[in-house]
Motif scaffolding. Structure first.
Motif, PDB file in Angstrom:
ATOM      1  N   ALA A  30       0.343  -0.755  -0.126  1.00 12.44           N
ATOM      2  CA  ALA A  30      -0.179   0.127   0.276  1.00 12.44           C
ATOM      3  C   ALA A  30       1.187   1.382   0.549  1.00 12.44           C
ATOM      4  N   LEU A  31       1.872   1.473   0.693  1.00 10.81           N
ATOM      5  CA  LEU A  31       2.517   2.167   1.075  1.00 10.81           C
ATOM      6  C   LEU A  31       4.044   2.767  -0.059  1.00 10.81           C
ATOM      7  N   VAL A  32       3.675   1.633  -1.381  1.00  8.54           N
ATOM      8  CA  VAL A  32       4.583   1.625  -2.341  1.00  8.54           C
ATOM      9  C   VAL A  32       3.514   2.275  -4.190  1.00  8.54           C
ATOM     10  N   ILE A  33       2.604   1.642  -4.086  1.00 10.64           N
ATOM     11  CA  ILE A  33       1.311   2.393  -4.703  1.00 10.64           C
ATOM     12  C   ILE A  33       1.026   3.958  -4.244  1.00 10.64           C
ATOM     13  N   PHE A  74      20.524   1.911   5.188  1.00 14.09           N
ATOM     14  CA  PHE A  74      18.913   1.312   4.960  1.00 14.09           C
ATOM     15  C   PHE A  74      18.652   2.974   4.569  1.00 14.09           C
ATOM     16  N   ALA A  75      19.179   3.461   6.220  1.00 11.79           N
ATOM     17  CA  ALA A  75      18.075   5.097   6.073  1.00 11.79           C
ATOM     18  C   ALA A  75      18.630   6.281   4.601  1.00 11.79           C
ATOM     19  N   PRO A  83       9.039   7.165   3.511  1.00 12.43           N
ATOM     20  CA  PRO A  83       9.557   7.433   5.227  1.00 12.43           C
ATOM     21  C   PRO A  83      10.351   6.329   5.533  1.00 12.43           C
ATOM     22  N   LEU A  84      10.868   6.922   6.062  1.00 15.84           N
ATOM     23  CA  LEU A  84      11.675   6.164   7.138  1.00 15.84           C
ATOM     24  C   LEU A  84      10.830   5.011   7.729  1.00 15.84           C
ATOM     25  N   ALA A  85      10.559   6.011   8.951  1.00 15.98           N
ATOM     26  CA  ALA A  85       9.577   4.613   9.843  1.00 15.98           C
ATOM     27  C   ALA A  85       8.287   4.342   9.478  1.00 15.98           C
ATOM     28  N   GLU A  86       8.241   4.912   8.338  1.00 20.12           N
ATOM     29  CA  GLU A  86       6.949   4.914   8.357  1.00 20.12           C
ATOM     30  C   GLU A  86       7.383   3.278   7.127  1.00 20.12           C
ATOM     31  N   THR A  87       8.096   3.103   7.035  1.00 17.27           N
ATOM     32  CA  THR A  87       8.958   1.692   5.478  1.00 17.27           C
ATOM     33  C   THR A  87       9.136   0.630   6.454  1.00 17.27           C
ATOM     34  N   ARG A 106      13.933  -0.571  16.737  1.00 19.84           N
ATOM     35  CA  ARG A 106      14.343  -0.182  18.457  1.00 19.84           C
ATOM     36  C   ARG A 106      15.634   1.106  17.644  1.00 19.84           C
ATOM     37  N   LEU A 107      15.798   0.727  16.629  1.00 18.29           N
ATOM     38  CA  LEU A 107      16.838   1.943  17.249  1.00 18.29           C
ATOM     39  C   LEU A 107      16.029   4.050  16.622  1.00 18.29           C
ATOM     40  N   LEU A 108      14.769   3.459  15.823  1.00  8.42           N
ATOM     41  CA  LEU A 108      14.110   4.581  15.507  1.00  8.42           C
ATOM     42  C   LEU A 108      13.676   4.920  17.437  1.00  8.42           C
TER      43      LEU A 108
END
Length: 113
Positions: A30-33, A74-75, A83-87, A106-108
């Motif tokens: 869904a995020l990709v679309i 990754f970031a 968006p990083l956190a959302e992904t 955990r890192l976030l």
């Protein structure tokens, strides 16, 4: 029907399909679309996750407990539209690369304190 009309129709159908996709079941797709990534961009993202997962496993085997370098890689390599956190959250919820995404979560959380 003109090419423009056909494209407009396809875009409309895609928006309907996005509404049909259960974000709870397939949040990454869904995020990709939603952010309009191409097939190649998605493949690149998944390949990145596969490579980082292998590095994560190797580092775990070597006794690493902090994986900030993998998170940073990754970031920095993530598609700029994502968006990083959302992904990270979407990949984790879709059960893709779970151990790695758990570590990134955990890192976030640590960084956001």
């Amino acid at each position: 029907m003109s090419i423009e009309q056909r494209i407009e129709k396809l875009e409309y159908y895609c928006s309907l399909m996005l509404d049909m996709i259960s974000p709870e079941k397939k949040p990454f797709y869904a995020l990709v679309i939603r952010y309009g990534l191409t097939k190649k961009e998605v493949e690149d993202t998944l390949r990145l996750c596969e490579q980082l997962t292998e590095q994560y496993k190797q580092q775990k085997k070597e006794g690493f407990v902090i994986f900030t370098s993998l998170f940073t890689e990754f970031a920095s390599a993530l598609h700029p539209n994502l968006p990083l956190a959302e992904t990270i959250d979407a990949l984790q919820k879709q059960q893709l690369f779970v151990p790695l995404m758990n570590e990134f979560q955990r890192l976030l959380h640590t960084f956001n304190k």
